[in-house]
Design a protein around this motif. Structure first.
Motif, PDB file in Angstrom:
ATOM      1  N   ASP A   8      -0.462  -8.398  -3.394  1.00 14.53           N
ATOM      2  CA  ASP A   8      -0.372  -7.557  -2.273  1.00 14.53           C
ATOM      3  C   ASP A   8      -0.433  -8.652  -1.097  1.00 14.53           C
ATOM      4  O   ASP A   8      -1.401  -9.289  -1.089  1.00 14.53           O
ATOM      5  N   THR A   9       0.523  -8.397  -0.309  1.00 16.99           N
ATOM      6  CA  THR A   9       0.390  -9.284   0.649  1.00 16.99           C
ATOM      7  C   THR A   9       0.039  -8.393   2.022  1.00 16.99           C
ATOM      8  O   THR A   9       0.834  -7.425   2.334  1.00 16.99           O
ATOM      9  N   ARG A  10      -0.902  -8.824   2.835  1.00 13.88           N
ATOM     10  CA  ARG A  10      -1.329  -7.903   3.849  1.00 13.88           C
ATOM     11  C   ARG A  10      -1.160  -8.772   5.206  1.00 13.88           C
ATOM     12  O   ARG A  10      -1.818 -10.145   5.189  1.00 13.88           O
ATOM     13  N   ASP A  11      -0.623  -8.283   6.134  1.00 13.21           N
ATOM     14  CA  ASP A  11      -0.935  -9.156   7.511  1.00 13.21           C
ATOM     15  C   ASP A  11      -1.888  -8.447   8.501  1.00 13.21           C
ATOM     16  O   ASP A  11      -1.731  -7.186   8.665  1.00 13.21           O
ATOM     17  N   LEU A  12      -2.965  -8.968   8.571  1.00 15.94           N
ATOM     18  CA  LEU A  12      -4.261  -8.473   9.145  1.00 15.94           C
ATOM     19  C   LEU A  12      -4.425  -8.962  10.427  1.00 15.94           C
ATOM     20  O   LEU A  12      -4.417 -10.472  10.562  1.00 15.94           O
ATOM     21  N   GLN A  13      -4.876  -8.076  11.436  1.00 20.27           N
ATOM     22  CA  GLN A  13      -5.240  -8.532  12.963  1.00 20.27           C
ATOM     23  C   GLN A  13      -6.857  -8.951  12.757  1.00 20.27           C
ATOM     24  O   GLN A  13      -7.523  -7.913  12.249  1.00 20.27           O
ATOM     25  N   LEU A  16      18.013  -2.264   0.525  1.00 19.58           N
ATOM     26  CA  LEU A  16      17.709  -3.601   0.569  1.00 19.58           C
ATOM     27  C   LEU A  16      17.181  -4.128   1.780  1.00 19.58           C
ATOM     28  O   LEU A  16      17.885  -3.583   2.888  1.00 19.58           O
ATOM     29  N   ALA A  17      16.029  -4.788   1.598  1.00 21.03           N
ATOM     30  CA  ALA A  17      15.446  -5.338   2.953  1.00 21.03           C
ATOM     31  C   ALA A  17      14.951  -6.730   2.646  1.00 21.03           C
ATOM     32  O   ALA A  17      15.185  -7.029   1.620  1.00 21.03           O
ATOM     33  N   THR A  18      14.515  -7.045   3.785  1.00 22.34           N
ATOM     34  CA  THR A  18      13.788  -8.474   3.622  1.00 22.34           C
ATOM     35  C   THR A  18      12.254  -8.431   3.819  1.00 22.34           C
ATOM     36  O   THR A  18      12.006  -7.820   4.874  1.00 22.34           O
ATOM     37  N   ASP A  19      11.537  -9.035   3.172  1.00 21.63           N
ATOM     38  CA  ASP A  19       9.897  -8.664   3.309  1.00 21.63           C
ATOM     39  C   ASP A  19       9.576  -9.631   4.408  1.00 21.63           C
ATOM     40  O   ASP A  19      10.257 -10.510   4.830  1.00 21.63           O
ATOM     41  N   SER A  20       8.271  -9.659   4.785  1.00 16.84           N
ATOM     42  CA  SER A  20       7.745 -10.482   5.758  1.00 16.84           C
ATOM     43  C   SER A  20       7.796 -11.936   5.172  1.00 16.84           C
ATOM     44  O   SER A  20       7.618 -12.872   6.216  1.00 16.84           O
ATOM     45  N   ARG A  21       7.758 -12.129   3.923  1.00 20.56           N
ATOM     46  CA  ARG A  21       7.742 -13.493   3.476  1.00 20.56           C
ATOM     47  C   ARG A  21       9.036 -14.051   3.276  1.00 20.56           C
ATOM     48  O   ARG A  21       9.338 -15.353   2.563  1.00 20.56           O
TER      49      ARG A  21
END
Lengths: 295, 364
Positions: free
Chosen positions: B116-121, B278-283
């Motif tokens: 699980d990858t989360r970008d957190l403020q 199809l997409a590209t994730d944050s990584r």
């Protein structure tokens, strides 16, 4: 030398009673062997008793060897020897022996009493020729395979229609190939011979859909798509549970729902999208396309 | 002097007990943005949700119960059976008062590791860094009655007292409709699709045997969970069989063994895969993403997504799968994403998503 001869003669005189007794026994045995000439039929049906007349005097030993049977019994010569039906219930070759004399006979199967019925396969497509296979083995009440020709009736009935065929067994086996009926449903496949009868169920099923037609309407959760009743090319409803795939393609990508046919129709909810293309397919059969416009 | 040693030992024992009992002050870890994120997840790891919630900067917006549900799972979802095993944090950018921290979490589950990858403020409040927890706006389905026509197959099998001629109902007819052996690094991978051509449901599995150039068997494997095992009539499932450390160049032929068994089954629930793209994730990884929607009235506890990728000739070139950690509530979309090897992404012309599901209390 003379001495030796004399002693041998004396010995022979002393054993004379024994020699006479031996001679007498040989005569008696000869008479007994003559008396043991066995008079048995060449064949007899399973489960029937056998009475064998004998002559002579005294006792003798009877041996009876056959399939699953081995009997040794003391019998009185001069009387009939009784073999019980239970001792002759297995079909096959029997050997009977009485004090040196012997004879062979065959026990054949009795009348048909039961059948074993193999019906293959358990599911067949409707309206297909030579697709239902039935094989019957006929047995008598002692489970002997009845090798004599016997009539076997095969009957397939489905949705009120019935097909009957009679076959004659060969070496105890009757075989039939039958067409499946036009209508889908469980077919009752019955084989009978004499009083014996056996039932199997063969499921006659619809083939692939002949065509698929769907309609779409707005729904509180988006678009409700529903097919018309789906049939195969013979008009049979395609079985419930068959997968029907609805696909909606729009700018957001592709949305798919693998719906199941229930009560003849398949339905699914797709997300609402103006200008989307909706298509439907099941297996290799593709249905109509709808260009969706929001009202 | 005699009493000095016992007293010293007693003091030492008390000191050691105190060291073991007293935890470090939380403020130490909250002195940096990634320290705050790390501390929050360390509390989650220890299942101390209250402690973790103390690191949330916006308790007014993020309800504690929703926060716990988000991290601990609910409705018998895969997350409820998972344990947080590893936490990696990386500060993406930061200034004196706020920062963006990427947390990569590895959960240990019954079906393997789930990431699980989360970008957190992260914001600084009264000298302490706290996490601005994203508020999940979950669509609520109003109370209602959802009409269902349940369809189910049951099987009457041959009894022990039946005569030897009594036939059992046959296993469903299945067919491998496509198969492709591909080379991935030093591994051989068999991908393809299997169809239930029959009118009854079946439990299917696919096995493969690799035969080397000298005629020896190089390996035998099965599709394990890279397949949808229960196939309804005319349903097609992708499969993938991995042979680690067997180079494709050493393989002369492949023997496929499709197996099927007639099983009782239910036709429900129906799960739709919406907005697939199809997409590209944050990584920077290529993924196939979309939303799952449960069109039935039951809760699907653990959804399993299988994606089949085709090239321009319609040949299967890859199969990927992924478990969704959230349960599927009726009529509530849940996002999913499965990976696609970057080197294959350019060859993909089409794809198909199928959804397998596990329910704790199937109402059949």
């Amino acid at each position: 030398m003379i001495q030796v001869f004399r002693s041998a003669s004396l010995e022979a005189v002393r054993k004379l009673p024994d020699l006479l007794a031996m001679l007498l026994a040989i005569c008696w045995l000869s008479i007994g062997a003559y008396a043991a000439q066995l008079n048995v039929p060449a064949t007899l049906p399973a489960g029937s008793g056998l009475s064998i007349p004998t002559s002579g005097r005294g006792h003798a030993t009877l041996y009876l060897v056959g399939p699953g049977t081995a009997i040794k019994r003391q019998v009185q010569l001069g009387q009939n020897i009784e073999i019980s039906p239970d001792d002759l219930k297995n079909a096959g070759r029997y050997v009977i022996s009485l004090d040196g004399g012997s004879a062979t006979f065959f026990v054949t199967a009795a009348a048909v009493s039961s059948i074993t019925f193999l019906a293959r396969p358990s599911r067949v497509p409707a309206e297909t020729p030579n697709v239902i296979f039935g094989t019957v083995f006929v047995f008598d009440k002692y489970h002997n395979l009845v090798l004599q020709p016997a009539h076997v009736k095969f009957d397939v009935s489905s949705n009120g229609a019935s097909v009957t065929r009679t076959e004659i067994t060969k070496n105890g086996v009757a075989f039939v190939k039958l067409d499946s009926s036009k209508k889908e449903g469980p077919a009752q496949f019955i084989a009978s011979s004499g009083n014996a009868s056996m039932r199997r169920v063969v499921q006659e099923v619809a083939s692939d859909p002949c065509s698929i037609r769907m309609s779409a309407q707005p729904d509180k959760n988006g678009i409700l798509v529903q097919t018309d009743p789906i049939h195969d090319c013979a008009g049979n409803p395609v079985p419930d549970g068959t997968i029907v795939t609805f696909t909606l393609t729009d700018a957001k990508g592709k949305s798919t729902v693998d719906a199941r046919i229930k009560r003849g129709v398949a339905e699914a909810q797709l997300p609402s999208s103006d200008g989307a293309t909706i298509s439907v397919a099941s297996g290799v059969v593709v249905g109509n396309e709808i260009q969706w416009r929001e009202r | 002097m005699k009493r000095a040693l016992p007293i010293a030992l007693l003091v030492l024992t008390l000191v050691l007990i105190a060291m073991a009992t007293i935890q470090p002050r939380e403020d130490n870890s909250a002195k940096s943005p990634d320290g705050a994120v790390r501390a929050l997840f360390q509390h989650i790891q220890a299942r101390d949700y209250k402690g973790a919630y103390s690191y949330v900067a916006n308790p007014g917006d993020a309800d504690e119960q929703a926060f716990v549900s988000d991290l601990a799972g609910r409705d018998g979802s895969l997350r409820t059976y998972a344990a947080l095993e590893r936490i990696d944090t990386k500060v993406l950018h930061a200034n004196d008062n706020q920062a963006l921290v990427r947390a990569t979490l590895e959960y240990a589950t019954a079906v393997g590791s789930v990431y699980d990858t989360r970008d957190l403020q992260v914001v600084k409040k009264q000298g302490r860094w706290k996490v601005d927890w994203p508020v999940l706006k979950e669509a609520k389905v109003p109370p209602q009655v959802i009409k269902e026509n349940y369809l189910r197959w049951d099987v009457i099998t041959r009894g022990s007292d039946d005569d030897w001629g009594a036939q059992n109902v046959e296993a469903p007819r299945v067919r491998i409709v496509s198969m492709n052996a591909i080379s991935r690094a030093n591994n051989t991978v068999i991908v393809g699709e299997i169809e239930n051509e029959d009118t009854v449901p079946g439990f299917v599995s696919v096995g493969a045997t690799l035969v080397g150039k000298d005629g020896n068997v190089l390996g035998e494997e099965t599709s394990f969970d890279k397949i949808s095992h229960t196939l309804l009539p005319k349903e097609i499932s992708p499969f993938r069989i991995d042979f680690p450390n067997v180079p494709l160049s050493t393989v002369k032929s492949v023997r496929m063994q499709p197996n099927s068994m007639l099983v009782p089954a239910s036709a429900d629930p129906v799960i739709g895969a919406l907005h697939q793209q199809l997409a590209t994730d944050s990584r920077g990884r290529r993924i196939l993403q979309g939303d799952l929607i449960n069109e039935s009235g039951n809760v699907v506890n653990i959804p399993h997504v299988l994606a089949t990728y085709y090239d321009n000739a319609g040949k299967v070139i890859w199969v990927s799968d992924g478990y969704v950690e959230q349960a599927l509530l009726p009529q509530t979309p849940v996002p999913f994403a499965v990976d696609l090897p970057t080197d294959l992404a350019s060859k993909v012309q089409n794809y198909r998503v199928t959804v397998n599901q596990y329910m704790l209390n199937p109402q059949e």
